[in-house]
Design a protein around this motif. Structure first.
Motif, PDB file in Angstrom:
ATOM      1  N   UNK A   5       0.864  -1.184   0.000  1.00  0.00           N
ATOM      2  CA  UNK A   5       0.000   0.000   0.000  1.00  0.00           C
ATOM      3  C   UNK A   5       0.903   1.237   0.000  1.00  0.00           C
ATOM      4  N   UNK A   6       0.846   1.979  -1.098  1.00  0.00           N
ATOM      5  CA  UNK A   6       1.654   3.188  -1.260  1.00  0.00           C
ATOM      6  C   UNK A   6       0.704   4.330  -1.601  1.00  0.00           C
ATOM      7  N   UNK A   7       0.657   5.339  -0.739  1.00  0.00           N
ATOM      8  CA  UNK A   7      -0.325   6.412  -0.863  1.00  0.00           C
ATOM      9  C   UNK A   7       0.353   7.698  -1.334  1.00  0.00           C
ATOM     10  N   UNK A   8      -0.252   8.298  -2.324  1.00  0.00           N
ATOM     11  CA  UNK A   8       0.231   9.571  -2.877  1.00  0.00           C
ATOM     12  C   UNK A   8      -0.907  10.571  -2.933  1.00  0.00           C
ATOM     13  N   UNK A   9      -0.556  11.838  -2.741  1.00  0.00           N
ATOM     14  CA  UNK A   9      -1.489  12.910  -3.082  1.00  0.00           C
ATOM     15  C   UNK A   9      -0.910  13.606  -4.307  1.00  0.00           C
ATOM     16  N   UNK A  10      -1.791  14.235  -5.047  1.00  0.00           N
ATOM     17  CA  UNK A  10      -1.344  15.057  -6.173  1.00  0.00           C
ATOM     18  C   UNK A  10      -2.173  16.326  -6.195  1.00  0.00           C
ATOM     19  N   UNK A  11      -1.488  17.422  -6.453  1.00  0.00           N
ATOM     20  CA  UNK A  11      -2.134  18.722  -6.531  1.00  0.00           C
ATOM     21  C   UNK A  11      -2.068  19.182  -7.976  1.00  0.00           C
ATOM     22  N   UNK A  12      -3.228  19.466  -8.528  1.00  0.00           N
ATOM     23  CA  UNK A  12      -3.351  19.861  -9.931  1.00  0.00           C
ATOM     24  C   UNK A  12      -3.767  21.321 -10.006  1.00  0.00           C
ATOM     25  N   UNK A  13      -3.088  22.071 -10.856  1.00  0.00           N
ATOM     26  CA  UNK A  13      -3.509  23.437 -11.176  1.00  0.00           C
ATOM     27  C   UNK A  13      -3.876  23.466 -12.651  1.00  0.00           C
ATOM     28  N   UNK A  14      -5.110  23.867 -12.924  1.00  0.00           N
ATOM     29  CA  UNK A  14      -5.614  23.969 -14.289  1.00  0.00           C
ATOM     30  C   UNK A  14      -5.717  25.452 -14.608  1.00  0.00           C
ATOM     31  N   UNK A  21     -16.533  18.835  -7.868  1.00  0.00           N
ATOM     32  CA  UNK A  21     -16.795  20.134  -8.485  1.00  0.00           C
ATOM     33  C   UNK A  21     -16.600  20.067  -9.992  1.00  0.00           C
ATOM     34  N   UNK A  22     -17.265  20.983 -10.686  1.00  0.00           N
ATOM     35  CA  UNK A  22     -17.077  21.183 -12.124  1.00  0.00           C
ATOM     36  C   UNK A  22     -16.724  22.659 -12.310  1.00  0.00           C
ATOM     37  N   UNK A  23     -15.464  23.005 -12.019  1.00  0.00           N
ATOM     38  CA  UNK A  23     -15.084  24.421 -11.994  1.00  0.00           C
ATOM     39  C   UNK A  23     -15.211  25.110 -13.354  1.00  0.00           C
ATOM     40  N   UNK A  24     -15.660  26.354 -13.295  1.00  0.00           N
ATOM     41  CA  UNK A  24     -15.750  27.233 -14.465  1.00  0.00           C
ATOM     42  C   UNK A  24     -14.554  28.172 -14.345  1.00  0.00           C
ATOM     43  N   UNK A  25     -13.652  28.095 -15.316  1.00  0.00           N
ATOM     44  CA  UNK A  25     -12.385  28.827 -15.208  1.00  0.00           C
ATOM     45  C   UNK A  25     -12.362  29.947 -16.238  1.00  0.00           C
ATOM     46  N   UNK A  26     -12.265  31.162 -15.753  1.00  0.00           N
ATOM     47  CA  UNK A  26     -12.247  32.336 -16.629  1.00  0.00           C
ATOM     48  C   UNK A  26     -10.861  32.515 -17.247  1.00  0.00           C
ATOM     49  N   UNK A  27     -10.780  33.244 -18.363  1.00  0.00           N
ATOM     50  CA  UNK A  27      -9.477  33.504 -18.993  1.00  0.00           C
ATOM     51  C   UNK A  27      -8.503  34.133 -17.987  1.00  0.00           C
ATOM     52  N   UNK A  28      -7.282  33.637 -17.982  1.00  0.00           N
ATOM     53  CA  UNK A  28      -6.255  34.173 -17.094  1.00  0.00           C
ATOM     54  C   UNK A  28      -6.345  33.666 -15.666  1.00  0.00           C
ATOM     55  N   UNK A  29      -7.359  32.858 -15.356  1.00  0.00           N
ATOM     56  CA  UNK A  29      -7.509  32.331 -14.007  1.00  0.00           C
ATOM     57  C   UNK A  29      -7.145  30.851 -13.972  1.00  0.00           C
ATOM     58  N   UNK A  30      -7.065  30.315 -12.756  1.00  0.00           N
ATOM     59  CA  UNK A  30      -6.739  28.899 -12.608  1.00  0.00           C
ATOM     60  C   UNK A  30      -7.555  28.313 -11.471  1.00  0.00           C
ATOM     61  N   UNK A  31      -7.576  26.984 -11.445  1.00  0.00           N
ATOM     62  CA  UNK A  31      -8.285  26.237 -10.416  1.00  0.00           C
ATOM     63  C   UNK A  31      -7.318  25.177  -9.910  1.00  0.00           C
ATOM     64  N   UNK A  32      -7.192  25.063  -8.590  1.00  0.00           N
ATOM     65  CA  UNK A  32      -6.281  24.094  -7.994  1.00  0.00           C
ATOM     66  C   UNK A  32      -7.048  23.174  -7.054  1.00  0.00           C
ATOM     67  N   UNK A  33      -6.737  21.882  -7.119  1.00  0.00           N
ATOM     68  CA  UNK A  33      -7.333  20.926  -6.193  1.00  0.00           C
ATOM     69  C   UNK A  33      -6.307  19.850  -5.866  1.00  0.00           C
ATOM     70  N   UNK A  34      -6.571  19.138  -4.778  1.00  0.00           N
ATOM     71  CA  UNK A  34      -5.707  18.033  -4.366  1.00  0.00           C
ATOM     72  C   UNK A  34      -6.551  16.775  -4.226  1.00  0.00           C
ATOM     73  N   UNK A  35      -6.021  15.673  -4.724  1.00  0.00           N
ATOM     74  CA  UNK A  35      -6.674  14.380  -4.604  1.00  0.00           C
ATOM     75  C   UNK A  35      -5.603  13.345  -4.303  1.00  0.00           C
ATOM     76  N   UNK A  36      -5.971  12.070  -4.347  1.00  0.00           N
ATOM     77  CA  UNK A  36      -4.985  11.054  -4.001  1.00  0.00           C
ATOM     78  C   UNK A  36      -5.205   9.757  -4.738  1.00  0.00           C
TER      79      UNK A  36
END
Length: 122
Positions: free
Chosen positions: A23-32, A67-82
Motif C-alpha cells: 500500500x503506497x499512498x500519494x497525493x497530487x495537486x493539480x492546477x488547471x 466540483x465542475x469548476x468554471x475557469x475564466x481567462x487568465x484564471x486557474x483552479x487548484x485541487x488536491x486528490x490522491x
C-alpha cells in the motif's frame, strides 16, 4: 480551444503507506490554468494510472473532487486528490473533458507524471 495548461505536484504520504501490505499512498495537486481568451468549464475526467507491475487502473467521472469548476481567462483552479498503488512507484496521465462557454467540447491533456517516493529518487 485548447489553451488549458495543467500543472502537477505529487507527494508521497509515508504515514498512510504500508509497504509490507503493498500500500503506497500519494497525493497530487493539480492546477488547471486557462490561458485562452474564452471561459471554460471542466465537465469530467479520465485518468490512466499504471503501477510498476504494469497494472492499469482507469478512473472516469464527472468533475474533480465533487466540483465542475468554471475557469475564466487568465484564471486557474487548484485541487488536491490522491491515489493508492500496490507498488512503490507508478505513473499517471489523463484527460479533462472541457466545455467552452459557446458549447464547444474539447479535451485538455493531463501530462504524464511519476509517483515516486523521495527515498527512491537518485
Amino acid at each position: 480551444m485548447s489553451d488549458i495548461q495543467v500543472l502537477v505536484r505529487t507527494n508521497y504520504i509515508e504515514a498512510q503507506s504500508v509497504p509490507l501490505e503493498h500500500r503506497y499512498v500519494y497525493s497530487y495537486t493539480i492546477t488547471i490554468a486557462n490561458k485562452s481568451a474564452e471561459p471554460a468549464q471542466l465537465i469530467s475526467r479520465h485518468w490512466r494510472i499504471t503501477d510498476a507491475n504494469e497494472k492499469l487502473q482507469e478512473v472516469q467521472g464527472m468533475g474533480v473532487v465533487g466540483e465542475q469548476p468554471h475557469i475564466k481567462p487568465g484564471e486557474s483552479y487548484t485541487y488536491t486528490s490522491g491515489v493508492i498503488l500496490e507498488t512503490e512507484t507508478g505513473i499517471m496521465e489523463g484527460t479533462y473533458h472541457m466545455r467552452a462557454d459557446d458549447g464547444a467540447m474539447f479535451d485538455a491533456a493531463i501530462p504524464t507524471f511519476a509517483l515516486v517516493p523521495p527515498h527512491a529518487i537518485h
